[in-house]
Design a protein around this motif. Structure first.
Motif, PDB file in Angstrom:
ATOM      1  N   GLY A   1       0.830  -1.198   0.000  1.00 11.76           N
ATOM      2  CA  GLY A   1       0.000   0.000   0.000  1.00 11.76           C
ATOM      3  C   GLY A   1       0.864   1.247   0.000  1.00 11.76           C
ATOM      4  O   GLY A   1       1.831   1.349   0.759  1.00 11.76           O
TER       5      GLY A   1
ATOM      6  N   GLY B   1      -4.470   3.467  -5.492  1.00 14.66           N
ATOM      7  CA  GLY B   1      -3.450   3.972  -6.393  1.00 14.66           C
ATOM      8  C   GLY B   1      -2.440   4.789  -5.616  1.00 14.66           C
ATOM      9  O   GLY B   1      -2.608   5.024  -4.401  1.00 14.66           O
TER      10      GLY B   1
ATOM     11  N   CYS C   1      -2.706  -1.097   3.898  1.00 14.25           N
ATOM     12  CA  CYS C   1      -3.596  -1.238   2.736  1.00 14.25           C
ATOM     13  C   CYS C   1      -4.844  -0.369   2.803  1.00 14.25           C
ATOM     14  O   CYS C   1      -5.683  -0.438   1.910  1.00 14.25           O
TER      15      CYS C   1
ATOM     16  N   GLU D   1      -4.486   3.522   8.512  1.00 13.82           N
ATOM     17  CA  GLU D   1      -5.919   3.619   8.784  1.00 13.82           C
ATOM     18  C   GLU D   1      -6.642   2.289   8.620  1.00 13.82           C
ATOM     19  O   GLU D   1      -7.515   1.952   9.422  1.00 13.82           O
TER      20      GLU D   1
ATOM     21  N   ALA E   1      -5.827   6.954  -0.388  1.00 19.82           N
ATOM     22  CA  ALA E   1      -7.186   7.498  -0.414  1.00 19.82           C
ATOM     23  C   ALA E   1      -7.212   9.027  -0.396  1.00 19.82           C
ATOM     24  O   ALA E   1      -8.148   9.631  -0.887  1.00 19.82           O
ATOM     25  N   GLY E   2      -6.177   9.623   0.167  1.00 16.43           N
ATOM     26  CA  GLY E   2      -6.262  11.081   0.326  1.00 16.43           C
ATOM     27  C   GLY E   2      -5.759  11.876  -0.864  1.00 16.43           C
ATOM     28  O   GLY E   2      -5.717  13.104  -0.814  1.00 16.43           O
TER      29      GLY E   2
ATOM     30  N   GLY F   1      -7.023   9.605   8.949  1.00 19.89           N
ATOM     31  CA  GLY F   1      -6.629  10.818   8.247  1.00 19.89           C
ATOM     32  C   GLY F   1      -5.189  10.742   7.772  1.00 19.89           C
ATOM     33  O   GLY F   1      -4.410   9.876   8.197  1.00 19.89           O
ATOM     34  N   ILE F   2      -4.854  11.674   6.889  1.00 21.41           N
ATOM     35  CA  ILE F   2      -3.542  11.668   6.233  1.00 21.41           C
ATOM     36  C   ILE F   2      -2.412  11.789   7.259  1.00 21.41           C
ATOM     37  O   ILE F   2      -1.445  11.022   7.243  1.00 21.41           O
TER      38      ILE F   2
ATOM     39  N   LYS G   1      -6.241  17.965   3.828  1.00 20.59           N
ATOM     40  CA  LYS G   1      -6.160  18.556   5.173  1.00 20.59           C
ATOM     41  C   LYS G   1      -5.137  17.781   5.978  1.00 20.59           C
ATOM     42  O   LYS G   1      -5.129  16.555   5.957  1.00 20.59           O
TER      43      LYS G   1
ATOM     44  N   LEU H   1      -1.381  -7.497  -3.191  1.00 20.04           N
ATOM     45  CA  LEU H   1      -1.064  -8.576  -2.244  1.00 20.04           C
ATOM     46  C   LEU H   1      -2.281  -9.491  -2.148  1.00 20.04           C
ATOM     47  O   LEU H   1      -3.391  -9.024  -1.893  1.00 20.04           O
TER      48      LEU H   1
ATOM     49  N   THR I   1      -8.520  -7.792   1.053  1.00 17.37           N
ATOM     50  CA  THR I   1      -7.335  -8.062   1.883  1.00 17.37           C
ATOM     51  C   THR I   1      -7.771  -8.380   3.321  1.00 17.37           C
ATOM     52  O   THR I   1      -7.221  -9.285   3.951  1.00 17.37           O
TER      53      THR I   1
ATOM     54  N   ALA J   1       0.422   6.158   4.891  1.00 17.36           N
ATOM     55  CA  ALA J   1       1.113   5.258   5.833  1.00 17.36           C
ATOM     56  C   ALA J   1       2.258   4.531   5.124  1.00 17.36           C
ATOM     57  O   ALA J   1       3.399   4.526   5.592  1.00 17.36           O
TER      58      ALA J   1
ATOM     59  N   PHE K   1      -7.019  12.403  -3.851  1.00 16.32           N
ATOM     60  CA  PHE K   1      -8.062  13.278  -4.406  1.00 16.32           C
ATOM     61  C   PHE K   1      -8.872  13.775  -3.224  1.00 16.32           C
ATOM     62  O   PHE K   1      -9.964  13.301  -2.946  1.00 16.32           O
ATOM     63  N   SER K   2      -8.295  14.690  -2.484  1.00 20.11           N
ATOM     64  CA  SER K   2      -8.920  15.107  -1.231  1.00 20.11           C
ATOM     65  C   SER K   2      -8.706  16.600  -1.085  1.00 20.11           C
ATOM     66  O   SER K   2      -8.237  17.279  -1.987  1.00 20.11           O
TER      67      SER K   2
ATOM     68  N   GLU L   1       1.770  -1.861  -4.669  1.00 19.97           N
ATOM     69  CA  GLU L   1       0.582  -0.988  -4.704  1.00 19.97           C
ATOM     70  C   GLU L   1      -0.330  -1.510  -5.813  1.00 19.97           C
ATOM     71  O   GLU L   1       0.072  -1.598  -6.973  1.00 19.97           O
ATOM     72  N   ARG L   2      -1.562  -1.840  -5.434  1.00 18.54           N
ATOM     73  CA  ARG L   2      -2.489  -2.433  -6.412  1.00 18.54           C
ATOM     74  C   ARG L   2      -2.893  -1.428  -7.501  1.00 18.54           C
ATOM     75  O   ARG L   2      -3.242  -1.812  -8.618  1.00 18.54           O
TER      76      ARG L   2
HETATM   77  P1  FAD Z   1      -4.803   4.572   2.139  1.00 17.64           P
HETATM   78  O1  FAD Z   1      -4.551   5.984   1.864  1.00 17.64           O
HETATM   79  O2  FAD Z   1      -6.168   4.050   1.951  1.00 17.64           O
HETATM   80  O3  FAD Z   1      -3.775   3.745   1.248  1.00 17.64           O
HETATM   81  C1  FAD Z   1      -3.835   2.362   1.128  1.00 17.64           C
HETATM   82  C2  FAD Z   1      -3.210   1.959  -0.191  1.00 17.64           C
HETATM   83  O4  FAD Z   1      -3.099   0.538  -0.206  1.00 17.64           O
HETATM   84  C3  FAD Z   1      -4.059   2.315  -1.389  1.00 17.64           C
HETATM   85  O5  FAD Z   1      -3.299   3.077  -2.289  1.00 17.64           O
HETATM   86  C4  FAD Z   1      -4.483   0.987  -1.985  1.00 17.64           C
HETATM   87  O6  FAD Z   1      -4.508   1.012  -3.395  1.00 17.64           O
HETATM   88  C5  FAD Z   1      -3.409   0.049  -1.489  1.00 17.64           C
HETATM   89  N1  FAD Z   1      -3.857  -1.352  -1.341  1.00 17.64           N
HETATM   90  C6  FAD Z   1      -4.995  -1.789  -0.764  1.00 17.64           C
HETATM   91  N2  FAD Z   1      -5.029  -3.134  -0.763  1.00 17.64           N
HETATM   92  C7  FAD Z   1      -3.887  -3.545  -1.348  1.00 17.64           C
HETATM   93  C8  FAD Z   1      -3.359  -4.824  -1.643  1.00 17.64           C
HETATM   94  N3  FAD Z   1      -3.998  -5.955  -1.304  1.00 17.64           N
HETATM   95  N4  FAD Z   1      -2.180  -4.897  -2.302  1.00 17.64           N
HETATM   96  C9  FAD Z   1      -1.508  -3.754  -2.662  1.00 17.64           C
HETATM   97  N5  FAD Z   1      -1.976  -2.521  -2.399  1.00 17.64           N
HETATM   98  C10 FAD Z   1      -3.137  -2.410  -1.735  1.00 17.64           C
HETATM   99  N6  FAD Z   1      -7.807  12.639   5.313  1.00 17.64           N
HETATM  100  C11 FAD Z   1      -7.289  13.783   5.773  1.00 17.64           C
HETATM  101  O7  FAD Z   1      -6.550  13.768   6.765  1.00 17.64           O
HETATM  102  N7  FAD Z   1      -7.546  14.969   5.146  1.00 17.64           N
HETATM  103  C12 FAD Z   1      -8.334  15.055   4.040  1.00 17.64           C
HETATM  104  O8  FAD Z   1      -8.534  16.145   3.502  1.00 17.64           O
HETATM  105  C13 FAD Z   1      -8.885  13.859   3.542  1.00 17.64           C
HETATM  106  N8  FAD Z   1      -9.707  13.873   2.473  1.00 17.64           N
HETATM  107  C14 FAD Z   1     -10.092  12.693   1.916  1.00 17.64           C
HETATM  108  C15 FAD Z   1     -10.808  12.725   0.712  1.00 17.64           C
HETATM  109  C16 FAD Z   1     -11.151  11.549   0.073  1.00 17.64           C
HETATM  110  C17 FAD Z   1     -11.866  11.621  -1.237  1.00 17.64           C
HETATM  111  C18 FAD Z   1     -10.839  10.305   0.690  1.00 17.64           C
HETATM  112  C19 FAD Z   1     -11.242   9.021   0.035  1.00 17.64           C
HETATM  113  C20 FAD Z   1     -10.174  10.263   1.896  1.00 17.64           C
HETATM  114  C21 FAD Z   1      -9.784  11.454   2.516  1.00 17.64           C
HETATM  115  N9  FAD Z   1      -9.079  11.465   3.719  1.00 17.64           N
HETATM  116  C22 FAD Z   1      -8.581  12.643   4.208  1.00 17.64           C
HETATM  117  C23 FAD Z   1      -8.755  10.228   4.443  1.00 17.64           C
HETATM  118  C24 FAD Z   1      -7.317   9.822   4.132  1.00 17.64           C
HETATM  119  O9  FAD Z   1      -7.166   9.765   2.763  1.00 17.64           O
HETATM  120  C25 FAD Z   1      -6.971   8.506   4.778  1.00 17.64           C
HETATM  121  O10 FAD Z   1      -7.153   8.657   6.166  1.00 17.64           O
HETATM  122  C26 FAD Z   1      -5.533   8.121   4.518  1.00 17.64           C
HETATM  123  O11 FAD Z   1      -5.270   8.117   3.138  1.00 17.64           O
HETATM  124  C27 FAD Z   1      -5.236   6.747   5.103  1.00 17.64           C
HETATM  125  O12 FAD Z   1      -3.933   6.423   4.776  1.00 17.64           O
HETATM  126  P2  FAD Z   1      -3.429   4.922   4.655  1.00 17.64           P
HETATM  127  O13 FAD Z   1      -2.080   5.003   4.075  1.00 17.64           O
HETATM  128  O14 FAD Z   1      -3.614   4.250   5.958  1.00 17.64           O
HETATM  129  O15 FAD Z   1      -4.417   4.197   3.632  1.00 17.64           O
END
Ligand code: FAD
Length: 553
Positions: free
Chosen positions: A110, A163, A272, A525, A167-168, A532-533, A174, A237, A279, A114, A170-171, A133-134
């Protein structure tokens, strides 16, 4: 240098560069002559809008004076509410280094905040991480998301959730967070080093904006590769191989070609995100310990940004020094359920954040300028594990999925979203179009909305809680429940409904039979350790440091 905080400055003070009026204000609060102030720079700025007739900035500055003056000021102090102390400049981040070689390159699954920050630390530590990264790289992904917004098909691996950047991307970008962790400064400085606007270092509520995030993420990836890391896009994965209760390899699939591969690995960071439902199912089937956790779901609300500015800033609303206003509201209903706004996007738009065929879920984003016509925010109802039926650990995921499928069906199965005006929602009647008049809101959701009765889409307890909460939230922010405001459904993925259990010290999950230290590090997350980011990025750094710590003992 002195650090002088809690200085009230008028909106016209010429910030952020700070003109003569700032120098004069600093001299005044420090009891010095302006000529004593050799230099100053802004460390923090927030807006105090508690009194609508006196909206002003509250600032913290680092102030350069000569040593004797500094000692004098520190000894005699300053008049409250202003505070003064010695300024400790940011020292930069230094990754810990392993004391012995890792058996294999660590694998990070992922590439959201994180995984990105985890890989960045692991790469600095010289461990040559491999990222899986999927989804696609941020440029290809942006094209996929744009094509979907214009009516194209949903790509289940390259979308607003999946991607590069996570998730953040296209956000609103913040970077505010409830956590108080010194690593937050490391995250902010890293973002700036990789191209984010420098003002995130001093804004009390920093945000990058979707238009600036993509470049920042790309630059971080390039640095990780320069340091010896490898990033494999389109690689999902699918499974973990354990031997003697230790992770020995990851099984993965190229989502474009379908080819599978086994990569030897003794340390696997699972970052992830909360939308990796397949997953989660794989981990459950493999027997890793997971638990239900509280999460929330509801709808997105849109108002005219102009109306929010007016409600927050009164007659100062059009002052050029103030950007688009935000808000954060919460109420506790008499029955005990919490309803709150989340992820408010000033001047933004509502986006489709689906990653599964046949489901619609919404979220919000904005550009750095936050100059869109509408403001949007999630209005969420808290859901506790006890609210869910049965004992399946993934019951929360199932509830999210059901809500998303109901939204998809209610809006005609085209990825349009179901919508209703607040007036109609509170009157318990279906909407047939937007309201009219000066507060009328045109929904921004790019795939279009279908006007309907959202209560038919939402689970009963969520629909009822929203109806009870909207008038109460209106008491916190005038106009919040304006009948012309638009609700768009459903917002089901604001946080993860599960936690993958990990050890507090090592950050590792136990092997399925309970043996500690198996080499799997749930992170971010999706694993239930961030929201959050910012907090996801901080958790990525923490997990990387724990992983390196395994090779320091
Ligand atoms: P993610 O960002 O979800 O990243 C996980 C990654 O793992 C993804 O890229 C996914 O493709 C990959 N993945 C998943 N499964 C697999 C697998 N089996 N094998 C390989 N890769 C995999 N938070 C804020 O703090 N401020 C904001 O303004 C904000 N706005 C947001 C707006 C939108 C539209 C969205 C959807 C979310 C927003 N968030 C915001 C929330 C924030 O994006 C998430 O809290 C944060 O991205 C979580 O981070 P993460 O790395 O834990 O997980």
């Amino acid at each position: 240098m002195l650090e002088v905080s809690n200085i009230a400055l008028p909106l016209d003070a010429g910030l952020p560069e700070g003109g003569p009026s700032v120098r004069a204000a600093l001299a005044r609060v420090l009891g010095l002559d302006v000529l004593d102030i050799q230099g100053f720079n802004l460390l923090k700025r927030s807006v105090d809008a508690r009194k609508k007739h006196d909206v002003h900035f509250v600032c913290t500055y680092a102030v350069q004076v000569d040593h004797a003056v500094q000692e004098r000021v520190l000894e005699r102090g300053v008049k409250p509410p202003v505070n003064v102390k010695l300024h400790v400049p940011y020292a930069g981040y230094r990754a810990p280094e392993p004391e012995r070689a890792l058996p294999e390159r660590p694998v990070v699954v992922g590439f959201g905040p994180a995984g990105l920050f985890c890989a960045w630390v692991l790469a600095q530590a010289g461990t040559n991480p491999i990222v899986l990264e999927r989804g696609r790289d941020v440029d290809a992904r942006t094209a996929d998301v744009e094509a979907f917004s214009k009516g194209g098909p949903l790509d289940a691996n390259s979308n607003v959730q999946f991607g590069e950047g996570g998730a953040g991307t296209f956000s609103d970008g913040k970077l505010t967070s409830g956590i108080k962790n010194p690593r937050c400064a490391d995250v902010l400085h890293a973002f700036v080093d990789f191209g984010a606007p420098a003002e995130i270092l001093w804004q009390a509520k920093p945000h990058i904006g979707t238009d600036r995030l993509a470049g920042t993420v790309r630059a971080m990836r390039e640095r990780i590769i320069e340091l010896g890391g490898e990033v494999r896009f389109n690689t999902r994965l699918d499974g973990l191989d354990l031997v003697d209760d230790r992770v020995r390899a990851v099984r993965c699939t190229d989502v474009r070609s379908g080819d599978s591969e086994v990569i030897p690995a003794s340390d696997v960071v699972l970052a992830c995100g909360h939308s990796a439902r397949d997953t989660f199912a794989m981990l459950k089937d493999a027997g890793f310990a997971m638990e239900r956790k509280s999460f929330a779901a509801g709808v997105r609300i849109e108002h005219l940004q102009r109306d929010i500015n007016r409600a927050q800033y009164g007659s100062a609303a059009t002052h050029p020094a103030l950007g688009a206003a935000d808000y954060k509201l919460a109420v506790h209903l008499p029955a005990g359920r919490g309803v709150y706004t989340f992820c408010m996007c000033p001047g933004g738009e509502v986006v489709c954040a689906a990653s599964e065929d046949g489901g619609v879920c919404v979220n919000g984003m904005s550009r750095f300028a936050r100059d869109g016509r509408n403001a949007n925010a999630a209005v969420l109802v808290g859901i506790d594990p006890e609210d869910l039926p049965g004992d399946d650990v993934l019951a929360g995921v199932e509830l999210q999925r059901q809500m998303e499928q109901a939204a998809y069906a209610a809006a005609g199965g085209t990825y349009a979203a179901p919508a209703q005006t607040v007036g109609d929602y509170l009157a318990n009647r279906s909407s047939s179009g937007p309201a009219r008049g000066k507060h009328a809101v045109q929904p921004t959701y790019a795939r279009g909305v279908v006007w309907c009765d959202l209560r038919r889409v939402l689970p009963g307890f969520i629909g009822d809680a929203l109806a009870d909460a909207l008038p109460l939230l209106d008491r916190r922010l005038k106009g919040f429940a304006n009948p012309a405001a638009v609700l768009t459904g459903v917002e089901a993925r604001s946080s993860s409904p599960v936690r993958i259990v990990r050890d507090r010290t090592t950050c590792m999950a136990d092997a399925p039979d309970g043996t500690a230290g198996c080499g799997l590090y749930p992170c971010g997350e999706g694993a239930g350790y961030a929201g959050g980011i910012m907090s996801a990025a901080v958790d990525g750094i923490r997990v990387a440091e724990c992983l390196i710590g395994r090779y320091q003992r």
